[in-house]
Design an enzyme around this catalytic site. Structure first.
Site, PDB file in Angstrom:
ATOM      1  N   VAL A  11      42.389  47.677  51.404  1.00 47.54           N
ATOM      2  CA  VAL A  11      44.120  47.439  51.367  1.00 47.54           C
ATOM      3  C   VAL A  11      44.964  48.148  52.691  1.00 47.54           C
ATOM      4  O   VAL A  11      45.585  46.996  53.275  1.00 47.54           O
ATOM      5  CB  VAL A  11      44.348  48.283  50.531  1.00 47.54           C
ATOM      6  CG1 VAL A  11      45.802  48.824  50.692  1.00 47.54           C
ATOM      7  CG2 VAL A  11      43.633  47.592  48.978  1.00 47.54           C
ATOM      8  N   THR A 123      45.117  52.890  44.717  1.00 44.30           N
ATOM      9  CA  THR A 123      45.493  52.042  42.647  1.00 44.30           C
ATOM     10  C   THR A 123      44.772  54.041  41.900  1.00 44.30           C
ATOM     11  O   THR A 123      43.797  55.003  42.429  1.00 44.30           O
ATOM     12  CB  THR A 123      44.642  51.411  42.279  1.00 44.30           C
ATOM     13  OG1 THR A 123      44.856  50.422  42.426  1.00 44.30           O
ATOM     14  CG2 THR A 123      44.903  51.568  40.676  1.00 44.30           C
ATOM     15  N   PHE A 152      48.600  44.678  45.167  1.00 44.64           N
ATOM     16  CA  PHE A 152      47.889  43.134  45.102  1.00 44.64           C
ATOM     17  C   PHE A 152      47.014  42.223  45.484  1.00 44.64           C
ATOM     18  O   PHE A 152      47.237  41.158  45.049  1.00 44.64           O
ATOM     19  CB  PHE A 152      49.550  42.621  44.068  1.00 44.64           C
ATOM     20  CG  PHE A 152      49.330  43.910  42.744  1.00 44.64           C
ATOM     21  CD1 PHE A 152      49.479  43.659  41.897  1.00 44.64           C
ATOM     22  CD2 PHE A 152      51.290  44.194  43.358  1.00 44.64           C
ATOM     23  CE1 PHE A 152      50.868  44.437  40.803  1.00 44.64           C
ATOM     24  CE2 PHE A 152      52.092  44.655  43.196  1.00 44.64           C
ATOM     25  CZ  PHE A 152      51.385  45.588  41.411  1.00 44.64           C
ATOM     26  N   LYS A 207      50.694  48.308  37.821  1.00 41.75           N
ATOM     27  CA  LYS A 207      49.766  47.904  38.895  1.00 41.75           C
ATOM     28  C   LYS A 207      48.417  47.815  37.972  1.00 41.75           C
ATOM     29  O   LYS A 207      47.500  47.080  38.165  1.00 41.75           O
ATOM     30  CB  LYS A 207      48.627  48.926  40.350  1.00 41.75           C
ATOM     31  CG  LYS A 207      48.108  48.655  40.945  1.00 41.75           C
ATOM     32  CD  LYS A 207      47.521  47.424  41.630  1.00 41.75           C
ATOM     33  CE  LYS A 207      45.802  47.289  41.644  1.00 41.75           C
ATOM     34  NZ  LYS A 207      45.872  46.403  43.109  1.00 41.75           N
ATOM     35  N   TYR A 254      38.203  31.176  34.115  1.00 42.18           N
ATOM     36  CA  TYR A 254      37.311  30.787  34.673  1.00 42.18           C
ATOM     37  C   TYR A 254      36.282  31.409  34.187  1.00 42.18           C
ATOM     38  O   TYR A 254      35.951  32.862  34.442  1.00 42.18           O
ATOM     39  CB  TYR A 254      37.382  30.449  36.343  1.00 42.18           C
ATOM     40  CG  TYR A 254      37.816  29.524  36.894  1.00 42.18           C
ATOM     41  CD1 TYR A 254      38.097  27.908  36.557  1.00 42.18           C
ATOM     42  CD2 TYR A 254      39.284  29.918  37.114  1.00 42.18           C
ATOM     43  CE1 TYR A 254      38.839  27.213  37.359  1.00 42.18           C
ATOM     44  CE2 TYR A 254      40.650  29.010  37.875  1.00 42.18           C
ATOM     45  CZ  TYR A 254      39.834  27.938  37.976  1.00 42.18           C
ATOM     46  OH  TYR A 254      40.774  26.700  38.139  1.00 42.18           O
ATOM     47  N   CYS A 263      38.220  46.669  42.407  1.00 40.42           N
ATOM     48  CA  CYS A 263      39.075  47.424  41.366  1.00 40.42           C
ATOM     49  C   CYS A 263      39.490  46.880  39.985  1.00 40.42           C
ATOM     50  O   CYS A 263      39.195  47.589  39.225  1.00 40.42           O
ATOM     51  CB  CYS A 263      40.565  45.887  41.748  1.00 40.42           C
ATOM     52  SG  CYS A 263      41.392  46.292  43.524  1.00 40.42           S
ATOM     53  N   LYS A 266      36.771  49.500  38.499  1.00 45.11           N
ATOM     54  CA  LYS A 266      37.198  50.692  38.502  1.00 45.11           C
ATOM     55  C   LYS A 266      38.565  51.221  37.525  1.00 45.11           C
ATOM     56  O   LYS A 266      39.011  51.942  37.151  1.00 45.11           O
ATOM     57  CB  LYS A 266      37.299  50.904  39.612  1.00 45.11           C
ATOM     58  CG  LYS A 266      37.958  51.748  40.459  1.00 45.11           C
ATOM     59  CD  LYS A 266      37.733  52.265  41.924  1.00 45.11           C
ATOM     60  CE  LYS A 266      38.109  51.686  42.376  1.00 45.11           C
ATOM     61  NZ  LYS A 266      40.383  52.569  42.389  1.00 45.11           N
ATOM     62  N   ARG A 333      30.352  45.463  45.598  1.00 39.94           N
ATOM     63  CA  ARG A 333      30.849  46.771  44.285  1.00 39.94           C
ATOM     64  C   ARG A 333      30.724  44.853  43.867  1.00 39.94           C
ATOM     65  O   ARG A 333      32.012  44.890  43.430  1.00 39.94           O
ATOM     66  CB  ARG A 333      31.907  46.997  44.722  1.00 39.94           C
ATOM     67  CG  ARG A 333      31.139  48.034  46.250  1.00 39.94           C
ATOM     68  CD  ARG A 333      32.846  48.422  46.808  1.00 39.94           C
ATOM     69  NE  ARG A 333      33.753  47.607  47.169  1.00 39.94           N
ATOM     70  CZ  ARG A 333      35.564  48.309  47.342  1.00 39.94           C
ATOM     71  NH1 ARG A 333      35.567  49.646  47.557  1.00 39.94           N
ATOM     72  NH2 ARG A 333      36.161  47.268  48.734  1.00 39.94           N
TER      73      ARG A 333
END
Ligand code: UDX
Length: 440
Positions: A11, A123, A152, A207, A254, A263, A266, A333
């Site tokens: 980020v 976040t 985002f 978020k 999908y 993201c 977590k 991750r």
């Protein structure tokens, strides 16, 4: 404007670089000396398409500086916090890095009397901006405003997302901060007004709700995929029928081996922890992570079941195409590939892998336990089965004859439903995807 960004991860590095690209003077600070050394040589430590060239251009134009020295932020009017907020053991967000960053920023800004805007991009659980404000108040001269400005960005598309965002959420109660953030984001808000103002805690919740909603879509279609197989249906036909409804749409629908990344897993675990602490009763929010975790070993169980009457899984070799949690990134991750490979290894299978960008990170996770292959076809040599886990474009249209000639058992497990099952059956393969099973 002079801008500082604390943290040069996925980020912070994108944000800092993009602010420099449009003409700001940016100081990027990170404690990791190796990372800073690499960046100072014009090398980007992560794979993010398009980013490296923009870093190089900004360095040529002397608009960006990478340093470990926090004191260099003293002249910056706006200071972004973009440090990691990893999951603690309990699932709650670990806020140690952000608290330390806030303290260090406070110390530096207390040495000047200029007004500063401190913006959090990491976040965090709802209410963290208040905590950051408290730390800044206790440790500085109090001439600052705080803003929650969640990010985002999607990995693999982060440069485009930053340049052309759907919206820019600004959570602040300071009119001065609103004005300054409006200026900074003007170049990214040209087509239409994209800034949405609200309270800091509302920005934090925006978020978390957005990520929860998207993760829920994936978890839900993945559960429906299992329902489809139970009733001898193909999820892709059902999906067509469902997504044609404009209220539902095609995006994030999908079926897959399960969502991963830094993201969704977590953030949802962290949210659930915050919600539980407040004794707020939720049913849907609190079950998404469990659903996805269970789903991540679903394809591996399908493999085990398929091999049960073919001598069993022990001693079989699986060729794995794709390791990263999605294409266009080197990030592994929480990738479902970790769950699938661990399951197969635990059941006595041997593993040969290929991935366009993920092999170095995979080595850190699996070491010598699996075999790394430079090409997708090398991975097939002496393999019994092929398992596709990430939909990189290089895997989309392979030479199926070559696959068949190499595999000992003609079967393809498609964790992203990218292949045509009828075509594969006609070529002599069994096909098992997510929510679709076509055995000859
Ligand atoms: C996500 C959000 O999209 C982004 O807005 C936020 O800032 C950070 O988290 P990212 O983690 O980069 O971005 O990846 P994303 O493209 O959202 O995909 C997340 C996971 O869901 C991946 O593992 C992906 O393969 C999976 N996914 C996504 C599906 O399995 N099916 C889908 O339809 C969409």
């Amino acid at each position: 404007m002079k801008i500082a960004v604390i943290g040069t991860g996925y980020v912070g590095l994108v944000a800092g670089t993009m602010f420099a690209k449009v003409g700001n003077n940016v100081v990027c600070v990170d404690k990791d000396q190796d990372k800073i050394n690499l960046l100072n040589q014009g090398k980007v430590p992560i794979y993010e398409p398009g980013l490296n060239q923009i870093v190089l251009d900004a360095q040529d134009d002397k608009l960006i500086e990478f340093t470990t020295d926090i004191n260099k932020i003293k002249d910056c009017k706006v200071i972004f916090l973009a440090v990691g907020t990893p999951s603690a053991e309990t699932g709650e967000f670990n806020l140690e890095f952000i608290k330390t960053a806030a303290k260090e920023v406070a110390q530096v800004i207390s040495e000047t009397s200029d007004f500063k805007v401190i913006v959090n991009k990491s976040t965090v659980p709802p209410g963290t901006m208040e905590l950051i404000k408290k730390i800044l108040n206790e440790n500085s001269n109090k001439n600052f405003a705080v803003v929650s400005n969640p990010e985002f960005l999607k990995e693999g598309k982060a440069v485009d997302d930053f340049e052309s965002p759907d919206r820019i959420v600004i959570g602040t109660e300071s009119e001065e901060a609103k004005e300054i953030l409006s200026q900074i984001y003007e170049p990214f808000s040209l087509k239409r007004k994209k800034l949405i103002f609200m309270k800091p805690v509302e920005a934090e919740l925006t978020k978390l709700f957005a990520n929860t909603f998207l993760a829920n879509k994936v978890a839900l279609i993945n559960e429906f995929a299992k329902i489809c197989v139970g009733f001898d249906a193909d999820i892709m036909n059902v999906r067509n029928g469902v997504c044609s409804d404009r209220r539902i749409g095609w995006e994030f629908m999908y079926p897959s081996v399960g969502y991963g990344g830094s993201c969704f897993p977590k953030d949802i675990r962290g949210l659930v922890h915050s919600v539980n602490q407040k004794n707020i009763n939720t049913r849907i929010v609190s079950s998404i992570d469990t659903s996805n975790r269970e789903h991540k070993s679903h394809l591996a169980e399908e493999i085990k079941n398929y091999l049960a009457d073919k001598g069993g899984i022990t001693g079989k070799t699986a060729a794995i195409w794709g390791l990263t949690f999605k294409p266009r990134t080197d990030d592994m991750r929480e990738s479902a590939a970790i769950d699938v490979i661990n399951f197969l290894l635990a059941n006595g299978a041997k593993i040969k892998v290929n991935d366009p960008k993920g092999m170095e990170n995979a080595k850190k996770i699996f070491g010598e336990k699996i075999q790394y292959c430079e090409s997708k076809y090398d991975a097939l040599k002496d393999a019994d089965i092929l398992v596709l886990l990430t939909e990189w474009s290089v895997y989309r249209s392979p030479d199926f004859e070559e696959i068949k000639n190499n595999l000992k058992l003609p079967v393809i497990f498609d964790g992203r439903n990218i292949f045509d099952p009828d075509r594969l059956n006609n070529l002599g393969f069994d096909y098992i995807g997510i929510g679709r099973k076509y055995l000859r």
